[in-house]
Design a protein around this motif. Structure first.
Motif, PDB file in Angstrom:
ATOM      1  N   ARG A 159       0.752  -1.120  -0.128  1.00 33.24           N
ATOM      2  CA  ARG A 159       0.004   0.156  -0.061  1.00 33.24           C
ATOM      3  C   ARG A 159       1.108   1.408   0.218  1.00 33.24           C
ATOM      4  O   ARG A 159       0.337   2.283  -0.476  1.00 33.24           O
ATOM      5  N   GLN A 160       2.095   1.064   0.370  1.00 34.30           N
ATOM      6  CA  GLN A 160       3.072   2.218   0.457  1.00 34.30           C
ATOM      7  C   GLN A 160       4.585   1.855  -0.120  1.00 34.30           C
ATOM      8  O   GLN A 160       4.994   0.799   0.364  1.00 34.30           O
ATOM      9  N   ILE A 161       5.005   2.672  -1.160  1.00 35.40           N
ATOM     10  CA  ILE A 161       6.094   2.156  -1.772  1.00 35.40           C
ATOM     11  C   ILE A 161       6.870   3.403  -1.711  1.00 35.40           C
ATOM     12  O   ILE A 161       6.577   4.670  -1.819  1.00 35.40           O
ATOM     13  N   THR A 162       8.260   3.284  -1.228  1.00 41.37           N
ATOM     14  CA  THR A 162       9.123   4.684  -1.083  1.00 41.37           C
ATOM     15  C   THR A 162      10.413   4.142  -1.628  1.00 41.37           C
ATOM     16  O   THR A 162      10.991   3.141  -1.534  1.00 41.37           O
ATOM     17  N   LEU A 163      10.922   5.150  -2.407  1.00 38.65           N
ATOM     18  CA  LEU A 163      12.161   5.192  -2.904  1.00 38.65           C
ATOM     19  C   LEU A 163      13.114   6.533  -2.280  1.00 38.65           C
ATOM     20  O   LEU A 163      12.624   7.561  -2.281  1.00 38.65           O
ATOM     21  N   GLY A 164      14.282   6.062  -2.363  1.00 37.87           N
ATOM     22  CA  GLY A 164      15.095   7.128  -1.945  1.00 37.87           C
ATOM     23  C   GLY A 164      16.772   6.765  -2.330  1.00 37.87           C
ATOM     24  O   GLY A 164      17.008   5.597  -2.566  1.00 37.87           O
ATOM     25  N   GLY A 165      17.784   7.448  -1.877  1.00 39.81           N
ATOM     26  CA  GLY A 165      19.172   7.123  -1.898  1.00 39.81           C
ATOM     27  C   GLY A 165      19.793   7.296  -3.105  1.00 39.81           C
ATOM     28  O   GLY A 165      21.051   7.343  -2.959  1.00 39.81           O
ATOM     29  N   GLU A 166      19.086   7.567  -4.299  1.00 37.59           N
ATOM     30  CA  GLU A 166      19.649   7.686  -5.518  1.00 37.59           C
ATOM     31  C   GLU A 166      18.536   8.519  -6.308  1.00 37.59           C
ATOM     32  O   GLU A 166      17.573   8.740  -5.911  1.00 37.59           O
ATOM     33  N   PRO A 167      19.176   9.157  -7.604  1.00 34.81           N
ATOM     34  CA  PRO A 167      18.243   9.880  -8.281  1.00 34.81           C
ATOM     35  C   PRO A 167      17.139   8.878  -8.705  1.00 34.81           C
ATOM     36  O   PRO A 167      17.013   7.728  -9.169  1.00 34.81           O
TER      37      PRO A 167
END
Length: 421
Positions: free
Chosen positions: A213-221
């Motif tokens: 239900r929740q997808i998070t991206l980070g750490g890179e472009p």
């Protein structure tokens, strides 16, 4: 001995590590020296050290042994830390070379080392805890290396918020994490774009079976291609990308499904919120969640471009710009064009020395696996190097078109879940 602190609000949240389900309250609190640089043998030991800090306030730097080489161990010892291996047999401290009094409540993070050798950045549980509003109950996947900023973000969420459960996967479980997640009811997951691309590349069908239900991206472009691919698999999930670092904390959160953030966010000031600005194509952040000694504007080292009303973070300032015969090329923009091709799962773009021009643009790509349900044919649509060069030539100025494109068979990834793009 450090004073005991009140139990954190999430102490009864469920934690699954090594296939065993327990709660934060049931984790051990190992007897650590103070200050301690803990090298955790496994995810379970890292969580135990985090709980120990939460209830004891021990000055703590937490990492895995693989991220701390002999020179870094010596530096930590000189800085007064008791370098301590934490494994199934207990704690194994080494006396510091220069003993000193502890700084109660201090947490130290090692930067990723993307600009050179990792350095220490000081925080507290409070400055690492950037999610403070009440949250819907969720079970989070934590795939990050222990002690990294992203790891602490997920861990502090579970420690401080009731109803935020945690399923931790070890590095040797990463290729099969969708099965682990489905078995334990994971409905929220945070990972780098490389983490998500590798999962889609290896087994998109298994990923689709995880009820996210929740997808998070980070750490890179974060580019538009990976956001669109995840939206295709999870049409009803909230998909967010986050810009965060050890130095400035979590500074940008975007939920609208688009790469970059709105240009009108620049130089916007609001109490308790970071202020974002651009100087000489570099993102500058003034944040209430900054590391110790970093108050005021912090130059992040990340390059940005404004395109169609969005501020895009394209990569590190010292590596994103390629000078081709006097014309500037953004490796991140070229990468975004390549990953926009329907059969490209991952791309890396760099500059290579070239006669006359000085540098030329080159790339490596990993192609999406062929669908086994589709019949094989000569015109199945698998591109060769020439086809990918033509794809870029239709979308980029001539000086930005890759002159060489090499096809790899696997998406590379480091312990930090990044692929050095």
């Amino acid at each position: 001995m450090a004073a005991t602190h009140p139990e954190p609000a999430g102490v009864d949240n469920r934690v699954v590590v090594g296939g065993v389900a327990l709660t934060w309250r049931e984790l051990p609190t190992p007897a650590l020296p103070d200050p301690a640089a803990v090298l955790a043998h496994s995810a379970a030991h890292a969580l135990a050290a985090a709980r120990q800090h939460a209830v004891r306030g021990t000055e703590l730097l937490l990492s895995t042994a693989s991220r701390v080489d002999a020179a870094m161990r010596a530096d930590l010892s000189e800085a007064g830390f008791a370098v301590t291996v934490l494994d199934d047999d207990g704690t194994h401290p080494s006396a510091p070379a220069r003993p000193r009094a502890a700084d109660p409540g201090r947490l130290w993070l090692l930067t990723s080392g993307s600009t050179g050798r990792p350095k220490r950045v000081g925080h507290t549980l409070d400055t690492l805890t950037t999610v403070r509003a009440d949250q819907p109950e969720r079970t989070w996947l934590c795939p990050y290396a222990p002690g990294t900023y992203a790891w602490w973000q997920v861990v502090t969420l579970s420690l401080t918020q009731p109803g935020q459960h945690l399923v931790v996967v070890e590095p040797d479980e990463l290729d099969d994490w969708p099965a682990v997640a489905a078995a334990h009811g994971v409905d929220a997951a945070s990972g780098t774009p490389t983490f998500w691309r590798r999962t889609l590349y290896r087994d998109a069908a298994a990923l689709a079976r995880v009820p996210l239900r929740q997808i998070t991206l980070g750490g890179e472009p974060v580019d538009q291609a990976i956001l669109d691919q995840l939206r295709d698999v999870f049409p009803t999930a909230r998909i967010s990308w986050i810009y965060a670092s050890s130095e400035v904390g979590a500074s940008i959160v975007v939920h609208d499904g688009r790469a970059g953030f709105p240009v009108d966010w620049l130089d916007r000031q609001a109490p308790g919120r970071p202020t974002l600005s651009v100087r000489d194509d570099e993102l500058v952040v003034t944040s209430p969640f900054h590391g110790a000694g970093l108050a005021g504007p912090v130059r992040t080292g990340d390059r940005v471009q404004v395109v169609d009303g969005r501020v895009l973070i394209t990569g590190r300032l010292d590596s994103d710009e390629i000078n081709v015969g006097g014309s500037k090329v953004s490796a991140g923009v070229v990468r975004g064009v390549l990953t926009g091709h329907p059969t490209v799962a991952w791309a890396r773009v760099t500059g290579r020395r070239a006669p006359v021009l000085g540098r030329m643009v080159v790339a490596e790509v990993v192609l999406t696996p062929a669908d086994p349900s589709e019949p094989a044919s000569a015109d199945a649509g698998v591109p060769d190097e020439a086809a990918l060069v033509r794809w870029c030539a239709d979308r980029l100025p001539d000086h930005a078109v890759p002159r060489r494109i090499r096809v790899l068979t696997e998406i590379p990834v480091k312990e930090t879940l990044k692929s050095d793009v």
